[in-house]
Design a protein around this motif. Sequence first.
Motif, short mmCIF file in Angstrom:
data_model
loop_
_atom_site.label_atom_id
_atom_site.label_comp_id
_atom_site.label_asym_id
_atom_site.label_seq_id
_atom_site.Cartn_x
_atom_site.Cartn_y
_atom_site.Cartn_z
N ALA A 169 0.22 -7.04 -8.84
CA ALA A 169 0.92 -7.79 -7.81
C ALA A 169 0.20 -9.13 -7.66
O ALA A 169 -0.96 -9.27 -8.09
N ARG A 170 0.87 -10.11 -7.06
CA ARG A 170 0.22 -11.40 -6.89
C ARG A 170 -1.01 -11.27 -5.99
O ARG A 170 -1.07 -10.36 -5.14
N PHE A 171 -1.95 -12.17 -6.19
CA PHE A 171 -3.25 -12.08 -5.51
C PHE A 171 -3.13 -11.97 -4.00
O PHE A 171 -3.98 -11.37 -3.33
N ASP A 172 -2.05 -12.55 -3.40
CA ASP A 172 -1.92 -12.54 -1.94
C ASP A 172 -0.92 -11.49 -1.45
O ASP A 172 -0.49 -11.52 -0.30
N HIS A 173 -0.56 -10.55 -2.31
CA HIS A 173 0.40 -9.50 -1.93
C HIS A 173 -0.22 -8.60 -0.86
O HIS A 173 -1.43 -8.31 -0.89
N PRO A 174 0.57 -8.13 0.08
CA PRO A 174 0.03 -7.28 1.17
C PRO A 174 -0.70 -6.04 0.68
O PRO A 174 -1.63 -5.57 1.36
N LEU A 175 -0.34 -5.50 -0.48
CA LEU A 175 -1.03 -4.31 -0.98
C LEU A 175 -2.50 -4.58 -1.26
O LEU A 175 -3.34 -3.67 -1.13
N HIS A 176 -2.81 -5.81 -1.62
CA HIS A 176 -4.22 -6.15 -1.88
C HIS A 176 -5.01 -6.31 -0.58
O HIS A 176 -6.24 -6.22 -0.59
N GLN A 177 -4.30 -6.54 0.50
CA GLN A 177 -4.98 -6.79 1.78
C GLN A 177 -5.46 -5.51 2.44
O GLN A 177 -6.23 -5.56 3.41
N LEU A 178 -5.02 -4.35 1.93
CA LEU A 178 -5.41 -3.09 2.55
C LEU A 178 -6.89 -2.78 2.31
O LEU A 178 -7.51 -2.05 3.10
N GLY A 179 -7.43 -3.30 1.24
CA GLY A 179 -8.87 -3.17 1.01
C GLY A 179 -9.34 -1.76 0.72
O GLY A 179 -10.49 -1.42 1.04
N ARG A 180 -8.48 -0.93 0.17
CA ARG A 180 -8.87 0.45 -0.14
C ARG A 180 -8.02 0.96 -1.30
O ARG A 180 -7.13 0.26 -1.79
N MET A 181 -8.32 2.19 -1.72
CA MET A 181 -7.52 2.80 -2.77
C MET A 181 -6.11 3.04 -2.24
O MET A 181 -5.93 3.54 -1.13
N LEU A 182 -5.13 2.67 -3.02
CA LEU A 182 -3.75 2.78 -2.57
C LEU A 182 -3.18 4.17 -2.81
O LEU A 182 -3.63 4.90 -3.70
N THR A 183 -2.22 4.53 -2.00
CA THR A 183 -1.54 5.81 -2.12
C THR A 183 -0.07 5.59 -2.45
O THR A 183 0.44 4.46 -2.38
N GLU A 184 0.62 6.67 -2.78
CA GLU A 184 2.05 6.57 -3.06
C GLU A 184 2.79 6.07 -1.83
O GLU A 184 3.77 5.33 -1.93
N HIS A 185 2.34 6.50 -0.66
CA HIS A 185 2.97 6.05 0.59
C HIS A 185 2.87 4.53 0.72
O HIS A 185 3.83 3.88 1.16
N ASP A 186 1.72 3.96 0.33
CA ASP A 186 1.56 2.51 0.40
C ASP A 186 2.57 1.82 -0.51
O ASP A 186 3.20 0.82 -0.12
N LEU A 187 2.73 2.34 -1.72
CA LEU A 187 3.65 1.72 -2.68
C LEU A 187 5.10 1.80 -2.21
O LEU A 187 5.88 0.86 -2.40
N LYS A 188 5.45 2.92 -1.59
CA LYS A 188 6.84 3.11 -1.16
C LYS A 188 7.27 2.09 -0.11
O LYS A 188 8.46 1.87 0.09
N SER A 189 6.31 1.47 0.53
CA SER A 189 6.63 0.52 1.59
C SER A 189 6.90 -0.89 1.06
O SER A 189 7.20 -1.80 1.85
N HIS A 190 6.80 -1.07 -0.25
CA HIS A 190 6.94 -2.42 -0.81
C HIS A 190 7.91 -2.42 -1.99
O HIS A 190 8.16 -1.40 -2.63
N LEU A 191 8.45 -3.60 -2.25
CA LEU A 191 9.44 -3.77 -3.32
C LEU A 191 8.81 -3.55 -4.68
O LEU A 191 7.78 -4.13 -5.02
N HIS A 192 9.47 -2.72 -5.48
CA HIS A 192 9.01 -2.38 -6.82
C HIS A 192 10.07 -2.86 -7.81
O HIS A 192 11.26 -2.58 -7.64
N VAL A 193 9.67 -3.60 -8.83
CA VAL A 193 10.59 -4.09 -9.85
C VAL A 193 10.46 -3.24 -11.11
O VAL A 193 9.34 -3.01 -11.60
#
Length: 298
Positions: A169-193
């Motif tokens: 994802a781009r450097f400023d994407h919200p997923l990078h701002q979580l600052g931890r290991m991501l989960t499936e729940h985190d991914l489901k909240s964002h647009l996936h191409v």
Amino acid sequence: MKTTLEQWRAFQAVVEYGGYAQAAERLHRSQSSVSYLVGKLQEQLGVVLLEVQGRKAELTEAGRVLLEYAQSLLSEANGIETLAQRIGEGWETTLKLVVDAAFPTQALVETMHQFNGRAPATRVQLTEVVLSGAEDAVMEQQADIAISAHVPVGRLGQKLCDIEFVAVARFDHPLHQLGRMLTEHDLKSHLHVVVRDSGMKQPRNEGWLGSSHRWTVSGFPASRAMVVGGLAFAWLPTHIVQPDIDAGVLVPLALGPYQRRFGALFLIYGHPDRIGPATALLAQLLQETVTARCPVLQ
């Protein structure tokens, strides 16, 4: 036509080898016959092409201009003869190559550059497909060679390489701002191409498809553009996005062992019972190119 290829070849040889005697030796003719051919050419054209100065024949200005055209003419004539010879030897006049879009473009370009130098008489029809598109082409006999993510049932395929996909994802994407290991729940909240399967018979979906907020595009360039634009995240071939990662534009997602995945690509002959010389050569060059890029592709 008033003139002949034989006359133009004699004219070119006189210039190329520096005189009538030298041209006669290279053409395995008598000096008088070469002189006659060039003289007759000038007579028929009504233009002086060569002027003898001492022991050397020098080009006139008109001769210099016409020589350029003559060289192109003779080159094309040689090409026609080569084509006829290759066809007589069984070389294919047309070769259909179907390539999965995940196969690295640079490796393909390198291969085709070599192929063009060794089989210039064979025209290539190149089609780029996604997922089952290559399988469809093989089963419908629309490919002489296919680079496919899967081998159709009842066919044989040789593994060509593994392609690495990385979640980015781009450097400023919200997923990078979580600052931890991501989960499936985190991914489901964002647009996936994801990239759409170009096959029609048995289209497939591959990879993680857990997000309900999902856009589908026709190819990797569009997917990359969406990700670089900050709209979404995606798993993309590493060889496509590595420059963006190196530049800091894209950053791999913190997914631990799920961050990267691999997909095999196979080389499949469309007509295994009748593999022509051009098909065999292209398959060999593809394998050699992949082997040379072993650290990247295999």
